[in-house]
Design a protein around this motif. Structure first.
Motif, short mmCIF file in Angstrom:
data_model
loop_
_atom_site.label_atom_id
_atom_site.label_comp_id
_atom_site.label_asym_id
_atom_site.label_seq_id
_atom_site.Cartn_x
_atom_site.Cartn_y
_atom_site.Cartn_z
N SER A 8 42.50 41.18 43.59
CA SER A 8 41.53 41.39 43.96
C SER A 8 40.75 42.65 43.32
CB SER A 8 41.08 41.24 45.71
OG SER A 8 41.65 42.36 46.18
N GLU A 10 40.83 43.55 39.95
CA GLU A 10 40.51 43.44 38.67
C GLU A 10 38.89 43.82 38.69
OE1 GLU A 10 39.65 39.03 40.28
OE2 GLU A 10 41.69 40.36 40.07
N TYR A 11 38.32 43.88 37.33
CA TYR A 11 37.13 44.02 37.22
C TYR A 11 36.51 43.01 37.09
CZ TYR A 11 38.55 49.19 36.16
OH TYR A 11 38.93 50.28 36.25
N LYS A 12 35.15 42.92 37.30
CA LYS A 12 34.49 41.77 36.90
C LYS A 12 34.22 41.49 35.42
CE LYS A 12 31.56 41.79 41.24
NZ LYS A 12 30.31 42.07 41.82
N PHE A 13 34.46 40.17 34.90
CA PHE A 13 34.35 40.05 33.62
C PHE A 13 33.37 38.73 33.38
CE2 PHE A 13 38.17 37.65 35.20
CZ PHE A 13 37.77 36.55 34.82
N GLU A 14 33.00 38.77 31.99
CA GLU A 14 32.05 37.66 31.68
C GLU A 14 32.65 36.97 30.46
OE1 GLU A 14 27.48 37.13 29.96
OE2 GLU A 14 28.03 39.31 30.96
N TYR A 23 35.24 37.55 25.94
CA TYR A 23 35.18 37.85 27.39
C TYR A 23 34.76 39.52 27.50
CZ TYR A 23 37.63 33.82 29.39
OH TYR A 23 37.92 32.49 29.49
N PHE A 25 34.31 43.22 29.71
CA PHE A 25 34.36 43.72 31.03
C PHE A 25 34.21 45.48 30.92
CE2 PHE A 25 39.00 43.78 30.29
CZ PHE A 25 39.44 44.90 30.47
N ASN A 75 43.78 48.41 36.95
CA ASN A 75 42.63 47.19 36.96
C ASN A 75 42.38 46.54 35.81
OD1 ASN A 75 42.69 47.87 39.84
ND2 ASN A 75 40.76 48.76 39.37
N THR A 79 42.82 42.57 34.90
CA THR A 79 41.44 41.83 34.48
C THR A 79 41.90 41.14 33.23
OG1 THR A 79 40.05 43.84 35.41
CG2 THR A 79 39.24 42.37 33.64
N LYS A 82 43.74 37.99 34.21
CA LYS A 82 43.04 37.27 35.10
C LYS A 82 41.98 36.30 33.72
CE LYS A 82 42.43 36.05 38.55
NZ LYS A 82 42.77 34.88 39.24
N ASP A 86 42.06 32.57 32.97
CA ASP A 86 40.71 31.92 32.81
C ASP A 86 40.70 31.03 31.55
OD1 ASP A 86 38.00 31.41 34.06
OD2 ASP A 86 37.58 31.93 32.02
#
Length: 170
Positions: A8, A10-14, A23, A25, A75, A79, A82, A86
């Motif tokens: 929980s 990790e940084y938010k990624f796009e 991706y 972040f 983190n 990330t 993750k 993904d």
């Protein structure tokens, strides 16, 4: 710390997509990373079913306001793990090649760091084979091939990767 708590953090990624399946972040230090999965269908014989699923895994710093090496940040590694997961969910039979950047002669440091990340986060879902290529100037460049354990072409992929690796050192 429990695994659920660790993940929980990790940084938010796009997922940006585009040609290199990118991706992005941003870290708490305002460093912006781009993680790419650059298609490399030319790596394997194009007649092989798995050639279209091969990608080079690239970790790039897009913006670094601190002007030095990015600080150690757990983190960031979580990330990246993750993001890796993904991407493999999007493309199940993915074959990933990670070639350690060597322009600053820190490729062995990158290789050690990547191995630590892999061991910490692969969750027994992935298989990895490592090799070291020697470039035309004699510089040793570590690389890794990563696939999911259940990849139906794993034996052929590993065999072909070893052949490719051997061909560089002749």
């Amino acid at each position: 710390m429990k695994k659920e708590e660790q993940l929980s953090l990790e940084y938010k990624f796009e997922f940006v997509g585009a040609d290199y399946n990118s991706y992005v972040f941003e870290t708490s230090s305002k460093i912006i990373y781009e993680i790419q999965f650059k298609p490399t269908p030319y790596l394997f014989d194009s007649s092989k079913e798995y050639a279209k699923f091969s990608f080079e895994f690239i970790i790039a710093v897009l913006h670094n306001p601190i002007q030095g090496r990015p600080p150690l940040d757990g983190n960031t590694s979580r990330t990246i793990a993750k993001i890796f997961e993904d991407f493999y969910q999007k493309f199940n039979n993915t074959v990933t090649i990670y070639i350690c950047e060597s322009s600053d002669n820190r490729q062995m440091v990158r290789h050690r760091k990547f191995n630590i990340w892999f061991e910490e986060f692969h969750e027994n879902m992935f298989l990895k084979i490592d090799t070291v290529f020697t470039d035309t100037q004699g510089k040793r460049i570590p690389s890794s091939l990563i696939i999911k354990k259940d990849n139906p072409f794993r034996t052929q992929i590993f065999d072909e990767f070893v052949k490719i690796s051997d061909s560089f050192d002749k």
